[in-house]
Design a protein around this motif. Structure first.
Motif, PDB file in Angstrom:
ATOM      1  N   THR A  44       6.657   9.520 -20.569  1.00 49.75           N
ATOM      2  CA  THR A  44       6.261  10.831 -20.063  1.00 49.75           C
ATOM      3  C   THR A  44       7.067  11.937 -20.746  1.00 49.75           C
ATOM      4  OG1 THR A  44       5.681   9.816 -17.956  1.00 49.75           O
ATOM      5  CG2 THR A  44       5.937  12.202 -17.968  1.00 49.75           C
ATOM      6  N   VAL A  45       8.347  11.694 -20.970  1.00 52.23           N
ATOM      7  CA  VAL A  45       9.170  12.671 -21.691  1.00 52.23           C
ATOM      8  C   VAL A  45       8.635  12.852 -23.119  1.00 52.23           C
ATOM      9  CG1 VAL A  45      11.481  13.091 -22.653  1.00 52.23           C
ATOM     10  CG2 VAL A  45      11.225  12.388 -20.262  1.00 52.23           C
ATOM     11  N   GLU A  46       8.206  11.762 -23.746  1.00 51.37           N
ATOM     12  CA  GLU A  46       7.601  11.863 -25.085  1.00 51.37           C
ATOM     13  C   GLU A  46       6.333  12.705 -25.039  1.00 51.37           C
ATOM     14  OE1 GLU A  46       7.019   8.166 -27.180  1.00 51.37           O
ATOM     15  OE2 GLU A  46       9.019   7.456 -26.610  1.00 51.37           O
ATOM     16  N   THR A  47       5.528  12.525 -24.013  1.00 48.12           N
ATOM     17  CA  THR A  47       4.312  13.321 -23.850  1.00 48.12           C
ATOM     18  C   THR A  47       4.664  14.802 -23.726  1.00 48.12           C
ATOM     19  OG1 THR A  47       3.146  11.489 -22.789  1.00 48.12           O
ATOM     20  CG2 THR A  47       2.274  13.702 -22.391  1.00 48.12           C
ATOM     21  N   LEU A  48       5.702  15.094 -22.948  1.00 50.51           N
ATOM     22  CA  LEU A  48       6.153  16.482 -22.802  1.00 50.51           C
ATOM     23  C   LEU A  48       6.629  17.052 -24.132  1.00 50.51           C
ATOM     24  CD1 LEU A  48       7.950  16.177 -19.384  1.00 50.51           C
ATOM     25  CD2 LEU A  48       6.093  17.780 -19.902  1.00 50.51           C
ATOM     26  N   GLU A  49       7.372  16.250 -24.874  1.00 50.99           N
ATOM     27  CA  GLU A  49       7.874  16.697 -26.176  1.00 50.99           C
ATOM     28  C   GLU A  49       6.715  17.057 -27.108  1.00 50.99           C
ATOM     29  OE1 GLU A  49      11.019  15.292 -29.636  1.00 50.99           O
ATOM     30  OE2 GLU A  49      10.459  13.882 -28.047  1.00 50.99           O
ATOM     31  N   ALA A  53      11.171  20.895 -17.957  1.00 49.94           N
ATOM     32  CA  ALA A  53       9.709  21.002 -18.041  1.00 49.94           C
ATOM     33  C   ALA A  53       9.206  22.135 -17.152  1.00 49.94           C
ATOM     34  CB  ALA A  53       9.067  19.675 -17.633  1.00 49.94           C
ATOM     35  N   PHE A  54       9.699  22.203 -15.920  1.00 45.88           N
ATOM     36  CA  PHE A  54       9.279  23.269 -15.013  1.00 45.88           C
ATOM     37  C   PHE A  54       9.649  24.642 -15.581  1.00 45.88           C
ATOM     38  CE2 PHE A  54       9.580  20.356 -11.018  1.00 45.88           C
ATOM     39  CZ  PHE A  54       8.382  19.766 -11.361  1.00 45.88           C
ATOM     40  N   TYR A  55      10.844  24.738 -16.131  1.00 42.43           N
ATOM     41  CA  TYR A  55      11.310  26.005 -16.717  1.00 42.43           C
ATOM     42  C   TYR A  55      10.424  26.428 -17.882  1.00 42.43           C
ATOM     43  CZ  TYR A  55      14.152  29.050 -19.664  1.00 42.43           C
ATOM     44  OH  TYR A  55      14.590  30.072 -20.467  1.00 42.43           O
ATOM     45  N   LEU A  56      10.121  25.500 -18.786  1.00 45.66           N
ATOM     46  CA  LEU A  56       9.295  25.843 -19.949  1.00 45.66           C
ATOM     47  C   LEU A  56       7.870  26.214 -19.528  1.00 45.66           C
ATOM     48  CD1 LEU A  56      10.502  23.203 -22.558  1.00 45.66           C
ATOM     49  CD2 LEU A  56      10.923  25.669 -22.574  1.00 45.66           C
ATOM     50  N   LEU A  57       7.334  25.516 -18.552  1.00 41.92           N
ATOM     51  CA  LEU A  57       6.004  25.882 -18.052  1.00 41.92           C
ATOM     52  C   LEU A  57       6.029  27.305 -17.490  1.00 41.92           C
ATOM     53  CD1 LEU A  57       4.916  22.543 -16.364  1.00 41.92           C
ATOM     54  CD2 LEU A  57       3.786  23.657 -18.307  1.00 41.92           C
ATOM     55  N   GLU A  58       7.062  27.600 -16.735  1.00 42.39           N
ATOM     56  CA  GLU A  58       7.199  28.946 -16.162  1.00 42.39           C
ATOM     57  C   GLU A  58       7.300  29.998 -17.268  1.00 42.39           C
ATOM     58  OE1 GLU A  58      10.713  31.260 -13.906  1.00 42.39           O
ATOM     59  OE2 GLU A  58      10.104  29.391 -12.937  1.00 42.39           O
ATOM     60  N   ARG A  59       8.058  29.702 -18.309  1.00 40.06           N
ATOM     61  CA  ARG A  59       8.192  30.645 -19.435  1.00 40.06           C
ATOM     62  C   ARG A  59       6.861  30.899 -20.120  1.00 40.06           C
ATOM     63  NH1 ARG A  59      12.865  29.574 -23.594  1.00 40.06           N
ATOM     64  NH2 ARG A  59      11.742  31.259 -24.588  1.00 40.06           N
ATOM     65  N   GLY A  79      10.797  28.213 -26.710  1.00 39.20           N
ATOM     66  CA  GLY A  79       9.646  27.604 -26.068  1.00 39.20           C
ATOM     67  C   GLY A  79       9.485  26.124 -26.314  1.00 39.20           C
ATOM     68  N   GLY A  80      10.342  25.513 -27.126  1.00 45.34           N
ATOM     69  CA  GLY A  80      10.196  24.111 -27.457  1.00 45.34           C
ATOM     70  C   GLY A  80      10.911  23.196 -26.501  1.00 45.34           C
ATOM     71  N   TRP A  81      10.677  21.913 -26.676  1.00 37.51           N
ATOM     72  CA  TRP A  81      11.231  20.899 -25.792  1.00 37.51           C
ATOM     73  C   TRP A  81      12.580  20.377 -26.258  1.00 37.51           C
ATOM     74  CZ3 TRP A  81      10.474  19.094 -21.096  1.00 37.51           C
ATOM     75  CH2 TRP A  81      11.066  17.894 -20.746  1.00 37.51           C
ATOM     76  N   ALA A  82      12.721  20.194 -27.550  1.00 40.02           N
ATOM     77  CA  ALA A  82      13.906  19.518 -28.097  1.00 40.02           C
ATOM     78  C   ALA A  82      15.191  20.265 -27.748  1.00 40.02           C
ATOM     79  CB  ALA A  82      13.781  19.383 -29.603  1.00 40.02           C
ATOM     80  N   ALA A 130       3.554  17.804 -26.178  1.00 37.05           N
ATOM     81  CA  ALA A 130       2.782  18.921 -25.616  1.00 37.05           C
ATOM     82  C   ALA A 130       3.466  20.256 -25.892  1.00 37.05           C
ATOM     83  CB  ALA A 130       2.587  18.715 -24.117  1.00 37.05           C
ATOM     84  N   PHE A 131       4.784  20.312 -25.695  1.00 40.15           N
ATOM     85  CA  PHE A 131       5.503  21.561 -25.943  1.00 40.15           C
ATOM     86  C   PHE A 131       5.721  21.814 -27.433  1.00 40.15           C
ATOM     87  CE2 PHE A 131       6.964  21.241 -21.427  1.00 40.15           C
ATOM     88  CZ  PHE A 131       6.465  22.457 -21.016  1.00 40.15           C
ATOM     89  N   GLY A 132       5.595  20.754 -28.227  1.00 39.40           N
ATOM     90  CA  GLY A 132       5.784  20.888 -29.669  1.00 39.40           C
ATOM     91  C   GLY A 132       4.570  21.435 -30.401  1.00 39.40           C
ATOM     92  N   GLU A 133       3.411  21.405 -29.753  1.00 41.01           N
ATOM     93  CA  GLU A 133       2.204  21.925 -30.385  1.00 41.01           C
ATOM     94  C   GLU A 133       2.260  23.443 -30.454  1.00 41.01           C
ATOM     95  OE1 GLU A 133      -1.421  20.418 -28.720  1.00 41.01           O
ATOM     96  OE2 GLU A 133      -0.672  18.359 -28.715  1.00 41.01           O
ATOM     97  N   ASN A 134       1.476  23.995 -31.378  1.00 45.03           N
ATOM     98  CA  ASN A 134       1.442  25.443 -31.519  1.00 45.03           C
ATOM     99  C   ASN A 134       0.010  25.922 -31.389  1.00 45.03           C
ATOM    100  OD1 ASN A 134       2.172  28.048 -31.940  1.00 45.03           O
ATOM    101  ND2 ASN A 134       2.577  27.816 -34.122  1.00 45.03           N
ATOM    102  N   PRO A 135      -0.378  26.519 -30.294  1.00 46.07           N
ATOM    103  CA  PRO A 135       0.410  26.795 -29.087  1.00 46.07           C
ATOM    104  C   PRO A 135       0.613  25.525 -28.271  1.00 46.07           C
ATOM    105  CG  PRO A 135      -1.855  27.452 -28.698  1.00 46.07           C
ATOM    106  CD  PRO A 135      -1.778  26.977 -30.135  1.00 46.07           C
ATOM    107  N   PRO A 136       1.570  25.547 -27.367  1.00 47.69           N
ATOM    108  CA  PRO A 136       1.839  24.362 -26.551  1.00 47.69           C
ATOM    109  C   PRO A 136       0.609  23.960 -25.731  1.00 47.69           C
ATOM    110  CG  PRO A 136       3.593  25.975 -26.299  1.00 47.69           C
ATOM    111  CD  PRO A 136       2.500  26.640 -27.070  1.00 47.69           C
ATOM    112  N   ASP A 137       0.452  22.668 -25.541  1.00 51.88           N
ATOM    113  CA  ASP A 137      -0.631  22.123 -24.714  1.00 51.88           C
ATOM    114  C   ASP A 137      -0.134  22.149 -23.267  1.00 51.88           C
ATOM    115  OD1 ASP A 137      -2.512  20.659 -23.335  1.00 51.88           O
ATOM    116  OD2 ASP A 137      -2.521  18.967 -24.754  1.00 51.88           O
ATOM    117  N   LEU A 138      -0.354  23.283 -22.611  1.00 50.02           N
ATOM    118  CA  LEU A 138       0.217  23.502 -21.285  1.00 50.02           C
ATOM    119  C   LEU A 138      -0.430  22.645 -20.203  1.00 50.02           C
ATOM    120  CD1 LEU A 138       0.723  27.362 -21.480  1.00 50.02           C
ATOM    121  CD2 LEU A 138       2.408  25.546 -21.875  1.00 50.02           C
TER     122      LEU A 138
END
Length: 173
Positions: free
Chosen positions: A125-130, A68-74, A11-14, A132-140
């Protein structure tokens, strides 16, 4: 065959790009259509399907926008459609200004300047995504908004890369 790429955190970005590329190469070494020569038609068909899936997974994970689209979908976020647009007027102005600068560019250097300025926005924007997805739970919600922004920056990048004098600048949303 397991198509899971172990270099992708749950579920992470990295992404560990060298590990991803290694996993892709190993899986392609087994499923590539050239490796299926002499096998039955059914095995060749299965190999071609697996090869296509592996390539699609690799490209999705390698590139920020599809990732990003894939992780949002997941995470159960509905697909971001063409109708999803920027709601922040300041951000919309930035997009419009970059587009105008690109349309008015008279030289490769001017188009390269737009590309450079856009790259800064894309990276932020990529940093923002990193984050957002790095938070627990992710900031969707933040991830979704950043994904919409990333789509604009990606389209400007493509238009700037394809720029030529007198050619109309078209951005897909």
């Amino acid at each position: 065959m397991d198509l899971d790429f172990s270099s992708v955190p749950s579920g992470g970005w990295a992404i560990d790009t060298p590990s991803l590329k290694r996993a892709w190469r190993l899986k392609m070494a087994v499923t590539h259509p050239d490796r299926m020569v002499g096998r039955s038609e059914k095995e060749q068909s299965i190999g071609a399907q697996q090869s296509a899936l592996i390539n699609r997974a690799y490209e999705t994970l390698l590139n920020p926008l599809p990732r990003a689209f894939y992780l949002l979908e997941r995470h159960g976020v509905k697909e971001i459609s063409e109708s999803d647009s920027l709601e922040d007027p300041e951000l919309l102005m930035e997009v419009m200004e970059l587009r105008e600068r690109l349309e008015e560019a008279e030289s490769e250097e001017e188009a390269a300047e737009v590309r450079k300025d856009n790259a800064r926005l894309l990276d932020a924007t990529v940093e923002t995504l990193e984050k957002a997805f790095g938070e627990n739970p992710p900031d969707l919600e933040t991830a979704k908004q950043a994904s919409v922004q990333l789509r604009y920056w990606t389209n400007i990048e493509k238009a700037a890369r394809e720029w030529s004098r007198g050619k109309r600048v078209e951005l897909q949303h």
